[in-house]
Write a protein that holds these residues in place. Structure first.
Motif, mmCIF file in Angstrom:
data_model
loop_
_atom_site.group_PDB
_atom_site.id
_atom_site.type_symbol
_atom_site.label_atom_id
_atom_site.label_comp_id
_atom_site.label_asym_id
_atom_site.label_seq_id
_atom_site.Cartn_x
_atom_site.Cartn_y
_atom_site.Cartn_z
ATOM 1 N N GLY A 150 -0.902 -46.574 -22.749
ATOM 2 C CA GLY A 150 -1.831 -47.554 -22.188
ATOM 3 C C GLY A 150 -1.736 -48.923 -22.804
ATOM 4 N N GLN A 151 -0.675 -49.173 -23.578
ATOM 5 C CA GLN A 151 -0.467 -50.488 -24.193
ATOM 6 C C GLN A 151 0.568 -51.247 -23.373
ATOM 7 O OE1 GLN A 151 0.831 -49.442 -28.137
ATOM 8 N NE2 GLN A 151 -0.919 -48.081 -28.465
ATOM 9 N N TRP A 152 0.242 -52.481 -23.022
ATOM 10 C CA TRP A 152 1.109 -53.263 -22.144
ATOM 11 C C TRP A 152 1.505 -54.575 -22.829
ATOM 12 C CZ3 TRP A 152 2.286 -51.881 -16.876
ATOM 13 C CH2 TRP A 152 1.807 -50.614 -16.533
ATOM 14 N N PRO A 153 2.479 -54.531 -23.713
ATOM 15 C CA PRO A 153 2.889 -55.735 -24.450
ATOM 16 C C PRO A 153 3.812 -56.619 -23.620
ATOM 17 C CG PRO A 153 4.276 -53.904 -25.074
ATOM 18 C CD PRO A 153 3.282 -53.357 -24.085
ATOM 19 N N GLN A 154 4.128 -57.792 -24.162
ATOM 20 C CA GLN A 154 5.148 -58.622 -23.523
ATOM 21 C C GLN A 154 6.491 -57.900 -23.624
ATOM 22 O OE1 GLN A 154 5.068 -62.905 -24.108
ATOM 23 N NE2 GLN A 154 7.263 -62.904 -24.558
ATOM 24 N N GLY A 178 2.449 -49.281 -12.926
ATOM 25 C CA GLY A 178 1.040 -49.636 -12.912
ATOM 26 C C GLY A 178 0.261 -48.848 -13.944
ATOM 27 N N ARG A 179 -0.961 -49.299 -14.191
ATOM 28 C CA ARG A 179 -1.878 -48.611 -15.097
ATOM 29 C C ARG A 179 -2.623 -47.534 -14.314
ATOM 30 N NH1 ARG A 179 -3.414 -52.556 -19.302
ATOM 31 N NH2 ARG A 179 -2.601 -54.615 -18.761
ATOM 32 N N ILE A 180 -2.880 -46.410 -14.957
ATOM 33 C CA ILE A 180 -3.620 -45.357 -14.270
ATOM 34 C C ILE A 180 -4.430 -44.532 -15.265
ATOM 35 C CG2 ILE A 180 -1.735 -43.662 -14.390
ATOM 36 C CD1 ILE A 180 -2.621 -42.803 -11.494
ATOM 37 N N ASP A 181 -5.583 -44.099 -14.806
ATOM 38 C CA ASP A 181 -6.398 -43.134 -15.542
ATOM 39 C C ASP A 181 -6.484 -41.905 -14.645
ATOM 40 O OD1 ASP A 181 -8.098 -41.785 -17.207
ATOM 41 O OD2 ASP A 181 -9.866 -42.977 -16.741
ATOM 42 N N ALA A 182 -5.517 -41.003 -14.811
ATOM 43 C CA ALA A 182 -5.354 -39.886 -13.879
ATOM 44 C C ALA A 182 -6.004 -38.618 -14.399
ATOM 45 C CB ALA A 182 -3.870 -39.652 -13.623
ATOM 46 N N VAL A 229 3.482 -39.856 -12.869
ATOM 47 C CA VAL A 229 2.493 -40.315 -13.844
ATOM 48 C C VAL A 229 2.771 -39.637 -15.183
ATOM 49 C CG1 VAL A 229 0.054 -40.319 -14.493
ATOM 50 C CG2 VAL A 229 0.719 -40.807 -12.124
ATOM 51 N N PHE A 230 2.921 -40.464 -16.204
ATOM 52 C CA PHE A 230 3.040 -39.991 -17.577
ATOM 53 C C PHE A 230 1.985 -40.707 -18.409
ATOM 54 C CE2 PHE A 230 7.179 -38.999 -15.872
ATOM 55 C CZ PHE A 230 7.529 -37.809 -16.494
ATOM 56 N N GLY A 231 1.016 -39.987 -18.881
ATOM 57 C CA GLY A 231 -0.049 -40.605 -19.659
ATOM 58 C C GLY A 231 -0.779 -41.653 -18.846
ATOM 59 N N LYS A 232 -0.778 -42.876 -19.344
ATOM 60 C CA LYS A 232 -1.467 -43.987 -18.669
ATOM 61 C C LYS A 232 -0.537 -44.801 -17.773
ATOM 62 C CE LYS A 232 -5.425 -43.333 -20.849
ATOM 63 N NZ LYS A 232 -6.666 -42.943 -20.137
ATOM 64 N N HIS A 283 -5.397 -43.411 -5.671
ATOM 65 C CA HIS A 283 -4.447 -44.503 -5.500
ATOM 66 C C HIS A 283 -3.011 -43.990 -5.654
ATOM 67 C CE1 HIS A 283 -8.114 -46.717 -7.140
ATOM 68 N NE2 HIS A 283 -8.043 -47.030 -5.854
ATOM 69 N N ALA A 284 -2.799 -43.080 -6.588
ATOM 70 C CA ALA A 284 -1.462 -42.504 -6.760
ATOM 71 C C ALA A 284 -1.018 -41.788 -5.489
ATOM 72 C CB ALA A 284 -1.458 -41.548 -7.950
ATOM 73 N N GLU A 285 -1.932 -41.105 -4.833
ATOM 74 C CA GLU A 285 -1.603 -40.435 -3.577
ATOM 75 C C GLU A 285 -1.125 -41.440 -2.537
ATOM 76 O OE1 GLU A 285 -1.507 -37.282 -2.879
ATOM 77 O OE2 GLU A 285 -2.550 -36.357 -4.582
ATOM 78 N N ARG A 286 -1.791 -42.587 -2.464
ATOM 79 C CA ARG A 286 -1.413 -43.609 -1.482
ATOM 80 C C ARG A 286 -0.081 -44.258 -1.839
ATOM 81 N NH1 ARG A 286 -7.430 -45.984 -1.883
ATOM 82 N NH2 ARG A 286 -8.501 -44.207 -0.921
#
Length: 206
Positions: free
Chosen positions: A18-22, A75-79, A119-122, A171-174
């Protein structure tokens, strides 16, 4: 392919957490390479949906770099239900009249497009491949909910360019069915003789 996994690991691991660095151009390309490798390997789970040719697999093995007939989004996801899930869809797009004349008419039609969503983690990623024999479709049905990392838009991706929205299972389904549904709906209107087609759609996973 273990070297490709080692190449991508430093950039992939933070995103899963879930970390999104440069990310530099090398980091983005390394991430795209890993997603392509994953998509190629996953196809073998159902050979009837395989769309990537042996020649292209061999080319990828040699050059270890993405080609321009791939599109990749993250993308970011909380699955919940989608955590650890992968959906692969193969699609065949061809001129029916010319296909009718082939000797293999009674066989299953070949696949020449594929999407893989996982999906893997976040982290959610979505790959779209189209055979070099087909038009390159310029489409992005995901708006700002996913970030396109290939083809690259910028040399570097900064945190300000990452998706702000956290997606959910629905959203992942779509995402998984968006492009196959678009292509199937437009099928009769697609001119296979053109080198590219620009399909403009409102990006919205709502």
């Amino acid at each position: 392919m273990s070297s490709l996994q080692e190449r991508s690991r430093p950039f992939l691991a933070p995103l899963i957490l879930g970390q999104w660095p440069q990310m530099s151009d090398w980091a983005v390309r390394s991430l795209a390479v890993w997603i392509i490798m994953f998509s190629m390997v996953y196809e073998f789970r159902d050979r009837k949906t395989m769309a990537i040719s042996f020649d292209e697999r061999d080319q990828f093995r040699r050059i270890r770099d993405p080609t321009m007939n791939w599109r990749i989004w993250i993308g970011r996801i909380d699955a919940r239900q989608w955590r650890g899930k992968t959906v692969h869809i193969g699609t065949g797009l061809f001129n029916f009249e010319s296909y009718q004349s082939k000797a293999y008419l009674l066989q299953d039609p070949p696949m020449n497009m594929q999407t893989t969503t996982a999906v893997f983690g976040k982290l959610l990623f979505h790959s779209y491949y189209v055979s070099p024999s087909l038009p390159r479709f310029k489409l992005n049905p995901f708006g700002n909910d996913l970030a396109m990392i290939w083809p690259p838009r910028d040399a570097k991706l900064a945190p300000s360019g990452w998706p702000a929205r956290i997606l959910r299972d629905e959203h992942a389904e779509r995402v998984a069915v968006a492009i196959p549904n678009i292509i199937r709906a437009l099928g009769p209107d697609i001119d296979l003789s053109r080198p590219s087609m620009d399909i403009r759609l409102p990006g919205d996973l709502a």
